[in-house]
Scaffold this motif. Sequence first.
Motif, PDB file in Angstrom:
ATOM      1  N   ASP A   4       0.834  -1.213   0.000  1.00 29.42           N
ATOM      2  CA  ASP A   4       0.000   0.000   0.000  1.00 29.42           C
ATOM      3  C   ASP A   4       0.870   1.265   0.000  1.00 29.42           C
ATOM      4  N   CYS A  44      -5.587  -2.623  -5.356  1.00 31.47           N
ATOM      5  CA  CYS A  44      -5.175  -1.551  -4.454  1.00 31.47           C
ATOM      6  C   CYS A  44      -5.329  -0.246  -5.238  1.00 31.47           C
ATOM      7  N   TYR A  86      -4.466   4.777  -0.796  1.00 28.27           N
ATOM      8  CA  TYR A  86      -4.582   3.552  -1.583  1.00 28.27           C
ATOM      9  C   TYR A  86      -5.011   2.405  -0.674  1.00 28.27           C
ATOM     10  N   GLY A 101      -7.240  -1.670  -0.799  1.00 26.84           N
ATOM     11  CA  GLY A 101      -7.777  -2.726  -1.659  1.00 26.84           C
ATOM     12  C   GLY A 101      -9.306  -2.749  -1.687  1.00 26.84           C
TER      13      GLY A 101
END
Length: 318
Positions: A124, A261, A274, A276
């Motif tokens: 991430d 993501c 960011y 998922g």
Amino acid sequence: MARPKIALIGGGQIGGVLAQLCALRELGDVVLFDIVEGLPQGKCLDIAEASPVDGFDVELRGTNDYKDIEGANVVIVTAGLPRKPGMSRDDLIEVNSKIMRQVSEGIKQYAPDSFVIVISNPLDAMVTLCQRITGFPYNRVIGQAGVLDSARFASFIAWELGVSVKDVTAMTLGGHGDDMVPLVRYASVNGIPVMELLEKKYKDKAKAKEVMEAMVKRTRGAGGEVVALLKTGSAFYSPASSALAMAESILKDQKRVLPTCAFLDGEFGVKGYYVGVPCVLGANGIEQIIEFELDAEEQAMMDKSVAAVKGLVDTLKD
Ligand code: A3D
């Protein structure tokens, strides 16, 4: 018409498997980049020499020069150190940030129109850094984690129920860490809720819940389970397959709904990070972020996972 061009940055374990998968599926010509001289050249030559046996017609080129990625349609980044036993993904942030900065500059200069899929950990944070440095629009810079985390969850469900993996649908949301959110409520076998099937199998609600909890726990720790077995690195076959599914959906405009993501602007209550979530991946990269209602328990898990992502991303220096 020319074949699509796929640039793979990082010619290590995942990069090598990715190059072979791209060739076997004739997804496009491959450029494999690494800083180690000879490594990407040797891997590409090795894979290419199997082409008469496997019957694929794509070009594979190993390189140590970013210029060779010029014109790439898709760039997949695996450059960076993997975990060793006892390490968390977050322990990699300092060393992999330095690598990601160099890589992102190279992509920005030589493949400014490409779609970028980041795999390097901590995922991430690395995808955030890549987008910040390239300055590419958010629909063109995405991260791979959820396809793999979801595949792991689906595998455990299929093995538990004795059904084909092809008939299991399962998804994880959130960050690529120990707080990821496997969605139990939406896990199904051809649309039949997995919890219903577990209750039928065990004829006991409490036991079914216990079995599901164990699968959720195993999903969250699945990366670490492989690291503990391998001892010298982390999973590489399944991450390569997962990133390939995302690249294929973009290159062939398949519009698959894949956990991605993605940069969120208010979706799922998250703004400016960011995380998922399910996305439609097509010729324009992220074409839709699919938002849906989470129940209170799911939202609480999502909030916890997002808090962990924020904590890590906020340590990135500008
Ligand atoms: P590995 O086999 O070590 O390959 C990494 C490659 O990166 C090596 O060949 C290095 O030479 C190369 N490299 C180092 N510095 C640079 C640089 N500056 N520029 C270009 N290349 C460089 O690792 P791997 O392929 O097993 O894993 C790669 C990354 O993916 C690691 O960070 C892992 O933690 C991560 N990973 C992510 C997932 C996800 O699902 C998100 C899963 C598994 C691994």
